[in-house]
Motif scaffolding. Structure first.
Motif, mmCIF file in Angstrom:
data_model
loop_
_atom_site.group_PDB
_atom_site.id
_atom_site.type_symbol
_atom_site.label_atom_id
_atom_site.label_comp_id
_atom_site.label_asym_id
_atom_site.label_seq_id
_atom_site.Cartn_x
_atom_site.Cartn_y
_atom_site.Cartn_z
ATOM 1 N N VAL A 1 36.210 33.188 32.198
ATOM 2 C CA VAL A 1 35.746 34.976 30.969
ATOM 3 C C VAL A 1 37.187 35.744 31.023
ATOM 4 O O VAL A 1 37.033 35.879 29.757
ATOM 5 N N PRO A 2 37.975 35.996 31.911
ATOM 6 C CA PRO A 2 39.061 36.531 32.140
ATOM 7 C C PRO A 2 39.685 36.322 30.908
ATOM 8 O O PRO A 2 40.478 37.295 29.843
ATOM 9 N N LEU B 1 33.254 43.159 29.217
ATOM 10 C CA LEU B 1 34.858 42.784 29.844
ATOM 11 C C LEU B 1 35.612 43.197 31.288
ATOM 12 O O LEU B 1 35.213 41.878 32.347
ATOM 13 N N LEU B 2 35.767 44.383 31.893
ATOM 14 C CA LEU B 2 35.514 45.029 33.305
ATOM 15 C C LEU B 2 34.274 44.498 33.949
ATOM 16 O O LEU B 2 35.195 44.048 34.987
ATOM 17 N N LEU C 1 43.372 45.035 40.215
ATOM 18 C CA LEU C 1 44.270 46.406 40.312
ATOM 19 C C LEU C 1 45.182 47.225 38.900
ATOM 20 O O LEU C 1 44.985 48.007 38.770
ATOM 21 N N MET C 2 45.349 46.258 37.998
ATOM 22 C CA MET C 2 45.915 46.117 37.334
ATOM 23 C C MET C 2 44.973 47.449 36.410
ATOM 24 O O MET C 2 45.383 47.752 35.797
ATOM 25 N N GLY C 3 43.735 46.661 36.363
ATOM 26 C CA GLY C 3 43.056 47.828 35.585
ATOM 27 C C GLY C 3 43.177 48.820 35.735
ATOM 28 O O GLY C 3 42.345 49.702 34.984
ATOM 29 N N THR C 4 42.250 48.800 37.302
ATOM 30 C CA THR C 4 42.233 50.177 37.914
ATOM 31 C C THR C 4 42.792 51.431 37.021
ATOM 32 O O THR C 4 43.411 52.334 36.875
ATOM 33 N N ASN D 1 38.091 55.657 28.794
ATOM 34 C CA ASN D 1 38.735 54.965 30.093
ATOM 35 C C ASN D 1 38.190 55.638 31.421
ATOM 36 O O ASN D 1 38.179 55.363 32.594
ATOM 37 N N VAL D 2 37.390 56.597 31.143
ATOM 38 C CA VAL D 2 36.757 56.946 32.528
ATOM 39 C C VAL D 2 34.903 55.963 33.118
ATOM 40 O O VAL D 2 35.544 55.658 34.124
ATOM 41 N N ILE D 3 34.867 55.086 32.298
ATOM 42 C CA ILE D 3 33.856 54.396 32.303
ATOM 43 C C ILE D 3 34.347 53.109 33.362
ATOM 44 O O ILE D 3 34.232 52.419 33.502
ATOM 45 N N GLY D 4 35.727 52.953 31.670
ATOM 46 C CA GLY D 4 36.596 51.826 32.418
ATOM 47 C C GLY D 4 37.279 51.532 33.811
ATOM 48 O O GLY D 4 37.286 50.790 34.228
ATOM 49 N N PHE D 5 37.850 52.792 34.505
ATOM 50 C CA PHE D 5 38.012 53.286 35.999
ATOM 51 C C PHE D 5 37.575 53.174 36.421
ATOM 52 O O PHE D 5 37.734 52.218 38.099
ATOM 53 N N ILE D 6 35.879 53.500 36.328
ATOM 54 C CA ILE D 6 34.831 53.829 36.849
ATOM 55 C C ILE D 6 34.911 51.825 38.105
ATOM 56 O O ILE D 6 33.780 51.665 38.772
ATOM 57 N N LEU D 7 34.615 51.083 36.685
ATOM 58 C CA LEU D 7 33.911 49.957 36.040
ATOM 59 C C LEU D 7 35.362 49.135 37.757
ATOM 60 O O LEU D 7 34.593 48.248 38.493
ATOM 61 N N CYS D 8 36.361 49.146 37.434
ATOM 62 C CA CYS D 8 37.512 48.711 37.813
ATOM 63 C C CYS D 8 37.275 49.204 39.344
ATOM 64 O O CYS D 8 37.999 48.373 40.430
#
Length: 226
Positions: free
Chosen positions: A49-50, A143-144, A169-172, A194-201
């Motif tokens: 998937v990645p 995806l994240l 780690l890079m996603g975070t 980016n708030v949602i992405g940061f929380i997911l990562c």
């Protein structure tokens, strides 16, 4: 939020550069997954998937860059697509069940891209920029957050080793840097994604440290009866 934006204004150029460099570095994190696959000699317990998702998101954002006529976005996403295609080829070589492990998810992602590009030709030109950007953002967040699908099993087994550490780690770091940039720009759309992405990562990164794969109970030694 406004006071924070004003405080960060002098660092706008620096934060933007750091975010851009981290995004480019993130594209190379797939090489660590490829290295792990090579060491194991197979793709067992490693999702495609990645990689196939990376190709899909790259193509989706490439179309968005064409829509906005943004050269920087076009260059970055062409680069991302090329790298993820290389990773996909590598994954395919080591895949045992090539259909289920690679070709099936690849087919699904190609179909999604085809639908998205077709939608761009159908939608009202005055609405397409926002609506398409919103759809692509949702896909990126899915995806994240994909590794969290197996959250229940990770907690039960106390093993989150299936989550790729370097990629997470890079996603975070990337989502956090773009979050800061969004605050500086006071861009609500960029801020939310980016708030949602940061929380997911961040959740995935926490799971990796809480359940590193060494929490399996020791084997029970059964005493032989005489």
């Amino acid at each position: 939020m406004e006071w924070l934006s004003q405080s960060l204004q002098p660092y706008k150029g620096f934060v933007g550069q750091v975010a851009s460099y981290l995004t480019i570095l993130q594209f190379f994190s797939g090489a660590f997954i490829c290295r792990e696959i090579q060491k194991k000699g197979s793709c067992k317990d490693i999702s495609s998937v990645p990689f196939v998702g990376g190709v899909m998101i790259g193509l989706a954002f490439l179309k968005y860059g064409m829509m906005l006529k943004d050269e920087a976005m076009l260059t970055v996403n062409v680069f991302a697509i090329v790298l993820n295609v290389i990773y996909c080829i590598f994954y395919y070589i080591y895949a045992t069940d090539k259909w289920n492990e690679f070709l099936k998810p690849l087919s699904v992602n190609i179909a999604i891209v085809a639908v998205l590009w077709g939608y761009c030709e159908w939608e009202d030109p005055e609405l397409i920029e926002f609506r398409y950007g919103f759809i692509v953002t949702i896909l990126m967040l899915l995806l994240l957050g994909n590794p969290l699908i197996g959250l229940k099993g990770m907690i039960e087994k106390k093993d989150a080793s299936q989550i790729p550490f370097v990629l997470t780690l890079m996603g975070t770091l990337v989502t956090f840097s773009w979050l800061l940039y969004a605050i500086i720009l006071m861009n609500n759309f960029m801020l939310v994604q980016n708030v949602i992405g940061f929380i997911l990562c961040g959740v995935q990164l926490a799971l990796i440290f809480i359940y590193p794969g060494q929490g399996k109970p020791p084997p029970i030694n059964k005493k032989k009866k005489n």
